[in-house]
Design a protein around this motif. Structure first.
Motif, short mmCIF file in Angstrom:
data_model
loop_
_atom_site.label_atom_id
_atom_site.label_comp_id
_atom_site.label_asym_id
_atom_site.label_seq_id
_atom_site.Cartn_x
_atom_site.Cartn_y
_atom_site.Cartn_z
N PRO A 247 3.22 7.10 -14.37
CA PRO A 247 2.39 6.30 -13.48
C PRO A 247 0.96 6.11 -13.98
O PRO A 247 0.31 7.07 -14.38
CB PRO A 247 2.38 7.10 -12.17
CG PRO A 247 3.59 7.96 -12.24
CD PRO A 247 3.80 8.25 -13.70
N GLY A 248 0.50 4.85 -14.00
CA GLY A 248 -0.87 4.54 -14.36
C GLY A 248 -1.19 4.57 -15.84
O GLY A 248 -2.28 4.20 -16.25
N THR B 166 0.57 -1.30 -7.88
CA THR B 166 1.99 -1.04 -8.09
C THR B 166 2.42 -1.31 -9.52
O THR B 166 1.76 -2.04 -10.25
CB THR B 166 2.86 -1.91 -7.14
OG1 THR B 166 2.60 -3.28 -7.40
CG2 THR B 166 2.60 -1.59 -5.68
N GLU B 167 3.52 -0.69 -9.89
CA GLU B 167 4.16 -0.91 -11.20
C GLU B 167 5.64 -1.17 -10.95
O GLU B 167 6.22 -0.61 -10.02
CB GLU B 167 4.03 0.34 -12.07
CG GLU B 167 2.61 0.72 -12.38
CD GLU B 167 2.48 2.06 -13.06
OE1 GLU B 167 1.53 2.20 -13.84
OE2 GLU B 167 3.30 2.98 -12.81
N CYS C 137 3.89 3.36 -6.91
CA CYS C 137 2.44 3.46 -6.90
C CYS C 137 1.97 3.83 -8.31
O CYS C 137 2.47 4.78 -8.91
CB CYS C 137 2.00 4.52 -5.89
SG CYS C 137 0.22 4.79 -5.86
N ALA C 138 1.01 3.07 -8.85
CA ALA C 138 0.49 3.34 -10.19
C ALA C 138 -0.42 4.57 -10.19
O ALA C 138 -0.68 5.14 -11.25
CB ALA C 138 -0.28 2.14 -10.71
N ALA C 139 -0.88 5.00 -9.02
CA ALA C 139 -1.77 6.16 -8.96
C ALA C 139 -0.99 7.47 -8.87
O ALA C 139 -1.20 8.38 -9.66
CB ALA C 139 -2.71 6.03 -7.77
N CYS C 140 -0.07 7.56 -7.91
CA CYS C 140 0.61 8.84 -7.68
C CYS C 140 2.09 8.83 -8.07
O CYS C 140 2.72 9.88 -8.11
CB CYS C 140 0.46 9.27 -6.22
SG CYS C 140 1.42 8.31 -5.03
N VAL D 256 0.85 -1.18 0.00
CA VAL D 256 0.00 0.00 0.00
C VAL D 256 0.89 1.24 0.00
O VAL D 256 1.85 1.33 0.76
CB VAL D 256 -0.93 0.01 1.23
CG1 VAL D 256 -1.72 1.29 1.30
CG2 VAL D 256 -1.86 -1.20 1.20
N CYS D 257 0.56 2.19 -0.83
CA CYS D 257 1.30 3.43 -0.93
C CYS D 257 1.04 4.28 0.32
O CYS D 257 -0.11 4.53 0.67
CB CYS D 257 0.88 4.19 -2.18
SG CYS D 257 1.69 5.79 -2.37
#
Length: 98
Positions: A58-59, A15-16, A28-31, A6-7
């Protein structure tokens, strides 16, 4: 890649996998916050199938024309390392097993 981490910045669990110079990073793929990192050399002894792309951010899904190599990680590690050596971020995407 499983989403077990978890970020701490945004609380999401996507995650990436990224290679940057000599580092293997889960971000984190979101931020885009780095969650954990290790040496890229620690990952070299794997026959896991993956595709490596120049990272679009990211993302975002990388376009096909940014493919570096595809294949067993152990066999494509040299090409990934060469592509990441100048600071280019390389996104690793796991290939599903048949």
């Amino acid at each position: 890649m499983t989403n077990m981490l978890v970020c701490t910045a945004c609380g999401l669990d996507k995650t990436e996998s990224i290679v940057h110079r000599g580092s293997y990073i889960l971000r984190c793929a979101a931020c885009g916050e780095a969650i954990v990192a290790t040496s890229f050399m620690a990952m070299l002894d794997s026959d896991h199938q993956c595709s490596a792309f120049i990272d679009p951010g990211p993302g975002k899904h990388p376009p096909p024309e940014t493919l570096v190599p595809r294949g067993p990680f152990r066999q494509i590690a040299t090409a990934i390392s060469a592509a990441a050596s100048d600071g280019t971020l390389i996104r690793l995407i796991s290939e599903a097993k048949d």
